[in-house]
Design an enzyme around this catalytic site. Structure first.
Site, PDB file in Angstrom:
ATOM      1  CG  HIS A  46      -1.954  -1.066   1.200  1.00 19.07           C
ATOM      2  ND1 HIS A  46      -3.007  -1.312   0.033  1.00 19.07           N
ATOM      3  CD2 HIS A  46      -2.264  -2.118   2.131  1.00 19.07           C
ATOM      4  CE1 HIS A  46      -3.420  -2.306   0.414  1.00 19.07           C
ATOM      5  NE2 HIS A  46      -3.194  -2.774   1.737  1.00 19.07           N
ATOM      6  CG  ASP A  91      -2.627  -8.593   0.609  1.00 15.61           C
ATOM      7  OD1 ASP A  91      -1.923  -8.968   1.534  1.00 15.61           O
ATOM      8  OD2 ASP A  91      -3.757  -7.965   0.571  1.00 15.61           O
ATOM      9  CG  HIS A 121      -6.395  -5.608   1.723  1.00 17.97           C
ATOM     10  ND1 HIS A 121      -5.973  -6.428   2.591  1.00 17.97           N
ATOM     11  CD2 HIS A 121      -7.687  -4.976   2.026  1.00 17.97           C
ATOM     12  CE1 HIS A 121      -6.800  -6.720   3.511  1.00 17.97           C
ATOM     13  NE2 HIS A 121      -7.661  -5.823   3.377  1.00 17.97           N
ATOM     14  CG  ASP A 176      -4.986 -10.352   3.186  1.00 14.51           C
ATOM     15  OD1 ASP A 176      -4.465 -10.692   1.852  1.00 14.51           O
ATOM     16  OD2 ASP A 176      -4.358  -9.009   3.304  1.00 14.51           O
TER      17      ASP A 176
HETATM   18  C1  OKP Z   1      -3.018  -4.352   4.492  1.00 16.81           C
HETATM   19  B1  OKP Z   1      -2.403  -5.719   3.377  1.00 16.81           B
HETATM   20  C2  OKP Z   1      -9.709  -3.253   9.291  1.00 16.81           C
HETATM   21  C3  OKP Z   1      -9.451  -2.172   8.311  1.00 16.81           C
HETATM   22  C4  OKP Z   1      -8.430  -2.292   7.348  1.00 16.81           C
HETATM   23  C5  OKP Z   1      -6.730  -1.711   6.059  1.00 16.81           C
HETATM   24  C6  OKP Z   1      -6.249  -2.991   5.884  1.00 16.81           C
HETATM   25  C7  OKP Z   1      -4.830  -2.914   5.232  1.00 16.81           C
HETATM   26  C8  OKP Z   1      -4.361  -4.144   4.811  1.00 16.81           C
HETATM   27  N1  OKP Z   1     -10.132  -2.676  10.692  1.00 16.81           N
HETATM   28  N2  OKP Z   1      -7.696  -1.406   6.725  1.00 16.81           N
HETATM   29  O1  OKP Z   1      -3.026  -5.468   2.220  1.00 16.81           O
HETATM   30  O2  OKP Z   1      -2.895  -6.941   3.829  1.00 16.81           O
HETATM   31 ZN    ZN Z   2      -3.957  -7.357   2.304  1.00 18.77          ZN
END
Ligand code: OKP
Ligand code: ZN
Length: 343
Positions: A160, A196, A198, A285
């Protein structure tokens, strides 16, 4: 397969994040990396090496000098205000505000260089960030020196983080820095495959106008998933980079039947690009029990991911990103690696 890991990640801990309007202990915590390290030993994946001390230098090709200076100084500036809490931002440089004039105070700087509140800074953050980067570069060098594949057990993650901002648990973009490191050392083309859950918005931003690093992302549709503001299917790259950015946004509830078909398509695009090396942003994830995600991959699916990536027949660097179901992420992450090795 060799792993590169540093215990310095332990210092990046003890902070909170905003979740559903509440301030909760960070999901991105040290036990994540420790469980993966133990699992590597348990299955006998291969030796675990310490990173070579490169410092922040290898980040300079993908982040601006002012941003890296901010990261190095942030904790000192914060504690100089007699604060002992984790540092967090409270303003953001959205369109309409000045993006060309960094503030001087730490509160202004934190906002100026942030995507969100997801990247708190504590005393051990910067040393952990540097060690995480060094792990990626050291693992990249293993691949450059002839290993078929290597695993950078990076923590904190990186995808990110953009050229000039942190966010989403990420500070320095380890996968992007490794890709740039391959480019600087003889690779003509590098593909980054981000699996990932995200969208890797930072990686996409860094290479968006470049043809020498292709970025392919499989992720939750940003219409309904973090980081919300990038990762749509119509983002193909710009200028010379046109055609070298590929997104596969998928809805909540996506299972391996659909996700695996997207991976197959993504791998065909990577193969057609004929890269010298593949960097995999390895997040797990996508797992059905992940506490902050909404895909439905199951533990037996992870070795299949590794096998499909291995079929590319290319030198491969795995860089750890996300995965928050701590009891299972180790089995799933290492499952990708053993699947790659054909076990
Ligand atoms: C990072 B990676 C949860 C909100 C999530 C950020 C997620 C970051 C993910 N309370 N906000 O891509 O695994
Ligand atoms: Zn992620």
């Amino acid at each position: 397969m060799k792993t590169v890991y540093s215990p310095l990640h332990h210092g990046h801990s003890g902070y909170f994040e905003f979740c559903n309007g509440a301030f909760v202990p960070g999901f991105e915590k040290p036990v994540r990396a420790e469980f993966i390290r133990s699992r590597i030993e348990e299955v006998g994946l291969g030796p675990i090496l310490a990173p070579v001390a490169h410092g922040i230098g290898p980040a300079q090709g993908v982040h601006t000098a002012d941003y890296l200076a901010f990261l190095a100084d942030a904790w000192t500036l914060w504690t100089a205000m007699d604060r002992h809490t984790p540092a967090l931002p409270m303003v953001w440089p959205i369109p309409g505000l000045r993006a060309d004039k960094p503030p001087k105070s730490i509160d202004g700087l934190l906002g100026f260089y942030s995507l969100d509140t997801g990247a708190p800074i504590v005393a051990g953050t910067y040393p952990a960030v540097v060690a995480s980067l060094e792990s990626a570069i050291t693992a990249a060098d293993l691949v450059r020196n002839g290993e078929r594949a290597a695993f950078a057990l990076c923590r904190p993650p990186g995808h990110h983080a953009g050229s000039r901002f942190m966010g989403g648990y990420c500070y320095v973009n380890n996968a992007a820095a490794a890709a740039q490191h391959f480019r600087d050392n003889g690779a003509a083309r590098v593909a980054i495959l981000d699996v990932d859950y995200h969208h890797g918005n930072g990686t996409q931003e860094i290479f968006y106008s470049r043809a020498d690093v292709m970025v392919v992302n499989l992720h939750g549709d940003p219409l309904t998933e973090y980081p919300f503001l990038l990762g749509h299917a119509d983002e193909h790259g710009s200028g010379p980079g046109e055609g070298f950015n590929v997104n596969y946004p998928m809805p909540h509830g996506t299972d391996y039947a659909v996700w695996g078909a997207a991976l197959d398509d993504a791998c065909r695009k990577v193969a057609a690009y004929k890269p010298d090396v593949v960097v995999v942003s390895l997040g797990v994830d996508t797992f059905e029990k992940d506490p902050i995600s909404h895909f439905l991959l199951k533990t037996p699916d992870y070795p299949k991911i590794g096998r499909r990536i291995a079929e590319l027949g290319l030198p491969t660097l795995f860089v750890m990103e996300g995965g928050y179901a701590v009891a299972e992420i180790a089995v799933n992450a290492v499952g990708v690696l053993t699947g790659f090795e054909g076990e």
